[in-house]
Write an enzyme that holds these catalytic residues in place. Structure first.
Site, mmCIF file in Angstrom:
data_model
loop_
_atom_site.group_PDB
_atom_site.id
_atom_site.type_symbol
_atom_site.label_atom_id
_atom_site.label_comp_id
_atom_site.label_asym_id
_atom_site.label_seq_id
_atom_site.Cartn_x
_atom_site.Cartn_y
_atom_site.Cartn_z
ATOM 1 N N CYS A 5 0.829 -1.197 0.000
ATOM 2 C CA CYS A 5 0.000 0.000 0.000
ATOM 3 C C CYS A 5 0.860 1.242 0.000
ATOM 4 C CB CYS A 5 -0.880 0.009 1.231
ATOM 5 S SG CYS A 5 -1.616 -1.577 1.622
ATOM 6 N N CYS A 228 13.107 -4.214 -1.150
ATOM 7 C CA CYS A 228 12.400 -4.981 -2.186
ATOM 8 C C CYS A 228 12.870 -4.574 -3.581
ATOM 9 C CB CYS A 228 10.899 -4.723 -2.044
ATOM 10 S SG CYS A 228 9.915 -5.372 -3.396
ATOM 11 N N SER A 275 4.694 0.401 -17.751
ATOM 12 C CA SER A 275 5.808 0.049 -16.872
ATOM 13 C C SER A 275 7.030 -0.474 -17.616
ATOM 14 C CB SER A 275 5.335 -0.964 -15.836
ATOM 15 O OG SER A 275 4.663 -2.023 -16.469
ATOM 16 N N ASP A 337 9.268 -5.768 -21.575
ATOM 17 C CA ASP A 337 8.426 -5.442 -20.415
ATOM 18 C C ASP A 337 9.260 -5.578 -19.151
ATOM 19 O OD1 ASP A 337 6.205 -4.619 -18.997
ATOM 20 O OD2 ASP A 337 4.942 -6.339 -19.514
ATOM 21 N N ASP A 338 8.714 -5.040 -18.059
ATOM 22 C CA ASP A 338 9.466 -5.093 -16.793
ATOM 23 C C ASP A 338 9.422 -6.478 -16.166
ATOM 24 O OD1 ASP A 338 6.595 -3.975 -16.281
ATOM 25 O OD2 ASP A 338 7.182 -4.923 -14.403
ATOM 26 N N CYS A 374 5.478 -13.903 -2.753
ATOM 27 C CA CYS A 374 6.026 -12.883 -1.862
ATOM 28 C C CYS A 374 5.274 -12.915 -0.540
ATOM 29 C CB CYS A 374 5.882 -11.503 -2.501
ATOM 30 S SG CYS A 374 6.480 -10.177 -1.437
ATOM 31 N N CYS A 423 15.970 -7.509 -1.298
ATOM 32 C CA CYS A 423 15.214 -8.752 -1.136
ATOM 33 C C CYS A 423 14.866 -9.253 -2.526
ATOM 34 C CB CYS A 423 13.925 -8.529 -0.342
ATOM 35 S SG CYS A 423 12.901 -10.027 -0.304
ATOM 36 N N CYS A 426 11.283 -13.401 -4.415
ATOM 37 C CA CYS A 426 10.378 -13.889 -5.462
ATOM 38 C C CYS A 426 11.150 -14.522 -6.618
ATOM 39 C CB CYS A 426 9.458 -12.774 -5.943
ATOM 40 S SG CYS A 426 10.304 -11.293 -6.500
#
Ligand code: 5GP
Ligand code: MG
Length: 450
Positions: A5, A228, A275, A337-338, A374, A423, A426
């Site tokens: 968030c 992250c 993105s 793409d990302d 995650c 981190c 993932c």
């Protein structure tokens, strides 16, 4: 409850309006609900579902209040209810939090509580401490000793104190700034700049800041830092800085390293908007292959990512993009793409790109294959749904219909971002947590609607 968030806080003149405007600037971090708390004799909290603009009315805000916090929420669990919206307020303190507490079960037991959200845990721990006479900043520090997870949090107390903390591993970003004489906090630096403010600095991992108009006091709990990497890859706004690194520049470098280490023979580089654009620019710059906008993103498109079923996600992707036929016809295109998560976006795009007459389609991705869920707040589905968790690279190419697919390695990604204290769970499955949630807990808390 897994939540990635955005949070904001302000102390000084026009606090509520500034928080409202920062929430709008953080809208990309959460579109499910928005809320604001302020102090006017008692703590007042207003929240609503949907975008900030629909959830909150600026007219309702107390413009005289000088302390305020706010939140935009992006959750993954079933229905979004107002009950889960933040800030959460018990009349004594109000809390807005970005992240997830991985050991919430243990804390529940230890504290003899039964909670529905991680925010309730924070609310309980902090209120208990403060009732015992502990200062807010000290309470936050002891909370960080007990809680294992990723969180950036802002708290407002009935005594009129506002404090902010970034978790000891610094998973999520958090920045401090000023707008005139008002001190502000926001999840991202760009939100402070957006409202005409000046970024003073970012919070360090483990740092607690108590805000006031005249002074800022700080305390800190040190730990190993694991910010992250997906904040750089996808989540944050490109015009933000995270720990001093420009997100936009980091994304361009992801593209440059991609071009260097994973070249493709093609006639044109096509970004997947929005993105994937900086990654594609970096790719084009380093490869010398020119970049053209061949995919158009409709501005009124909905978000496919959190839709409840596979068919509704694909339907939304179909409605989200247009394809420029002239750019594709007879060409060998390199689509950049990302990230690939479930693979829906890429599969659908390639189908359309081929339909538009492309001769070859090569896919290059500015991050490593996402293989593990995650537990630190990013909205990745279970392993069953993650494309790269279930297929070899060659099969991925066949599945999405590409002539070739290449990703960055984790090392290449870190090199491009320019830091190693990240981190990458993932991508690697190495979780920088003291304990990983049990399989049963993971199912209960981390299952995405499928
Ligand atoms: P896929 O269709 O493979 O599941 O999703 C990949 C696309 O979603 C990429 O274009 C990427 O930019 C975007 N994406 C990656 N992570 C997230 C996320 O956490 N939330 C949302 N809404 N989109 C994401
Ligand atoms: Mg995208």
């Amino acid at each position: 409850m897994r939540e990635s968030c955005g949070v904001a806080a302000a102390v000084g003149p026009r606090a509520t309006i500034l928080v409202y405007r920062m929430l709008k600037a953080l809208q990309h971090r959460g579109q499910e609900s928005a809320g604001i708390s302020w102090l006017s004799e008692k703590i007042v909290t207003k929240k609503g579902l949907g975008l900030v603009e629909n959830a909150l009315s600026p007219k309702e805000l107390d413009v005289g209040a000088t302390v305020s916090i706010g939140h935009v929420r992006y959750s993954t669990t079933g229905s979004t209810t107002i009950k889960d919206a933040q800030p959460m307020d018990n009349g004594f303190i109000s809390v807005a939090f970005n992240g997830t507490i991985a050991n919430y079960r243990r804390l529940e037991k230890q504290l003899n509580l039964r909670v529905n959200t991680d925010t309730e845990i924070i609310l309980n721990i902090l209120s208990n401490q403060i009732r015992k006479g502990t200062e807010l900043e000290q309470s936050l520090l002891s909370f960080s000793q007990m809680a294992d997870g990723a969180y950036s949090v802002v708290v407002l107390s009935l005594r009129g104190k506002v404090a902010a903390m970034r978790d000891p591993a610094g998973f999520r970003p958090l920045a401090l700034g000023r707008v005139g004489t008002t001190t502000v906090i926001a999840s991202e630096t760009s939100a402070i700049e957006q409202i005409g403010g000046e970024v003073i600095r970012e919070l360090k991992a483990g740092e607690v800041i108590v805000l006031s108009e005249e002074w800022i006091r700080t305390a800190e709990r040190r730990g190993e830092v694991h910010t992250c990497s997906f904040e750089y890859v996808y989540f944050s706004r490109p015009d933000s800085y995270i720990d001093g690194i420009s997100v936009y520049e980091a994304r361009m470098r992801l593209g440059e390293v991609l071009a260097l280490k994973h070249p493709a023979e093609g006639d044109v580089v096509i970004p997947v908007p929005d993105s994937g654009r900086p990654v594609a620019i970096g790719y084009s710059r380093r490869s010398g292959i020119h970049i053209t906008e061949g995919l158009v993103r409709l501005t009124n498109s909905m978000r496919s990512f959190i839709m409840p079923s596979q068919s509704s996600r694909i339907k939304i992707i179909q409605d989200k993009f247009g394809v420029v036929r002239e750019v594709m016809k007879g060409r060998r295109v390199i689509v950049v793409d990302d990230s690939i998560v479930r693979g829906n976006t890429m599969r659908e795009l390639i189908r359309r790109i081929r339909e538009a007459g492309a001769k070859e389609v090569h896919v290059r991705i500015g991050s490593p294959p996402i293989i593990f869920p995650c537990y630190m707040g990013v909205d990745f589905p279970t392993r069953d749904e993650l494309l790269a968790a279930n297929m070899e690279p060659k099969e991925i190419g066949e599945h999405i219909g590409a002539d070739s697919v290449e990703y960055l390695t984790t090392e290449e990604m870190m090199q491009a971002i320019g830091r190693v204290d990240l981190c990458n769970a993932c991508f690697t499955g190495i979780y920088p947590l003291r304990e990983i949630p049990s399989a049963e807990e993971q199912r209960r808390r981390f299952v995405c609607r499928a």
